[in-house]
Design a protein around this motif. Structure first.
Motif, PDB file in Angstrom:
ATOM      1  N   PHE A 279     -29.367  40.906  23.495  1.00 51.40           N
ATOM      2  CA  PHE A 279     -29.724  40.088  24.642  1.00 51.40           C
ATOM      3  C   PHE A 279     -29.381  40.854  25.917  1.00 51.40           C
ATOM      4  O   PHE A 279     -28.244  41.314  26.074  1.00 51.40           O
ATOM      5  CB  PHE A 279     -28.960  38.759  24.625  1.00 51.40           C
ATOM      6  CG  PHE A 279     -29.375  37.843  23.514  1.00 51.40           C
ATOM      7  CD1 PHE A 279     -30.420  36.947  23.696  1.00 51.40           C
ATOM      8  CD2 PHE A 279     -28.737  37.885  22.280  1.00 51.40           C
ATOM      9  CE1 PHE A 279     -30.808  36.094  22.667  1.00 51.40           C
ATOM     10  CE2 PHE A 279     -29.121  37.043  21.255  1.00 51.40           C
ATOM     11  CZ  PHE A 279     -30.158  36.150  21.445  1.00 51.40           C
ATOM     12  N   LYS A 280     -30.378  40.994  26.802  1.00 44.95           N
ATOM     13  CA  LYS A 280     -30.176  41.644  28.102  1.00 44.95           C
ATOM     14  C   LYS A 280     -30.672  40.723  29.204  1.00 44.95           C
ATOM     15  O   LYS A 280     -31.650  39.994  29.021  1.00 44.95           O
ATOM     16  CB  LYS A 280     -30.952  42.963  28.169  1.00 44.95           C
ATOM     17  CG  LYS A 280     -30.440  44.026  27.225  1.00 44.95           C
ATOM     18  CD  LYS A 280     -31.237  45.315  27.403  1.00 44.95           C
ATOM     19  CE  LYS A 280     -30.757  46.386  26.441  1.00 44.95           C
ATOM     20  NZ  LYS A 280     -31.514  47.639  26.640  1.00 44.95           N
ATOM     21  N   ASN A 281     -30.023  40.808  30.359  1.00 46.03           N
ATOM     22  CA  ASN A 281     -30.477  40.018  31.503  1.00 46.03           C
ATOM     23  C   ASN A 281     -31.630  40.747  32.199  1.00 46.03           C
ATOM     24  O   ASN A 281     -32.070  41.817  31.754  1.00 46.03           O
ATOM     25  CB  ASN A 281     -29.317  39.699  32.454  1.00 46.03           C
ATOM     26  CG  ASN A 281     -28.711  40.940  33.081  1.00 46.03           C
ATOM     27  OD1 ASN A 281     -29.323  42.007  33.144  1.00 46.03           O
ATOM     28  ND2 ASN A 281     -27.485  40.797  33.557  1.00 46.03           N
ATOM     29  N   PHE A 282     -32.102  40.207  33.303  1.00 47.49           N
ATOM     30  CA  PHE A 282     -33.243  40.793  34.009  1.00 47.49           C
ATOM     31  C   PHE A 282     -32.920  42.153  34.622  1.00 47.49           C
ATOM     32  O   PHE A 282     -33.824  42.911  34.975  1.00 47.49           O
ATOM     33  CB  PHE A 282     -33.758  39.829  35.077  1.00 47.49           C
ATOM     34  CG  PHE A 282     -34.333  38.564  34.498  1.00 47.49           C
ATOM     35  CD1 PHE A 282     -35.375  38.610  33.577  1.00 47.49           C
ATOM     36  CD2 PHE A 282     -33.837  37.328  34.859  1.00 47.49           C
ATOM     37  CE1 PHE A 282     -35.903  37.446  33.029  1.00 47.49           C
ATOM     38  CE2 PHE A 282     -34.361  36.163  34.328  1.00 47.49           C
ATOM     39  CZ  PHE A 282     -35.394  36.227  33.408  1.00 47.49           C
ATOM     40  N   ASP A 283     -31.640  42.472  34.751  1.00 49.04           N
ATOM     41  CA  ASP A 283     -31.228  43.777  35.267  1.00 49.04           C
ATOM     42  C   ASP A 283     -30.988  44.787  34.152  1.00 49.04           C
ATOM     43  O   ASP A 283     -30.535  45.899  34.409  1.00 49.04           O
ATOM     44  CB  ASP A 283     -29.947  43.631  36.109  1.00 49.04           C
ATOM     45  CG  ASP A 283     -30.170  42.788  37.349  1.00 49.04           C
ATOM     46  OD1 ASP A 283     -31.268  42.906  37.952  1.00 49.04           O
ATOM     47  OD2 ASP A 283     -29.264  42.016  37.717  1.00 49.04           O
ATOM     48  N   GLY A 284     -31.246  44.388  32.898  1.00 45.57           N
ATOM     49  CA  GLY A 284     -31.075  45.292  31.771  1.00 45.57           C
ATOM     50  C   GLY A 284     -29.655  45.384  31.244  1.00 45.57           C
ATOM     51  O   GLY A 284     -29.350  46.254  30.432  1.00 45.57           O
TER      52      GLY A 284
END
Length: 89
Positions: A13-18
């Motif tokens: 799982f990664k956020n929108f900033d990677g």
């Protein structure tokens, strides 16, 4: 994948900033070909945002299974889903 074999299911799982993050209450769900849940397994990350589970492929029937790692972030659902092709030989 062969019926009776053990495979490692993985999700990241990664956020929108990677950047990796670990959702709350992550559950691994296994679905049959009819998309009915046949197993639910609570899992914890082995590293931030990274999950894995060693799963033995059941042999009731041939055909695909589907799996998803799902949880929540800020009360909103997040998930990663994939397919397992299974066969006898």
């Amino acid at each position: 994948m062969y019926i009776g074999d053990t495979i490692r299911l993985k999700a990241e799982f990664k956020n929108f900033d990677g950047e990796y993050f670990s959702p709350d209450n992550v559950v691994l769900k296994i679905y049959n070909i009819s998309r009915e849940i046949i197993e639910e397994i609570n899992v914890t990350p082995y590293e931030e945002g990274k999950y894995q589970y060693d799963y033995t492929i059941p042999g009731e029937e041939e055909g695909p299974l589907y799996f998803e790692f799902c949880g929540t972030v800020g009360g909103k659902p997040v998930l990663r889903r994939s397919k397992i092709e299974r066969k006898w030989a």
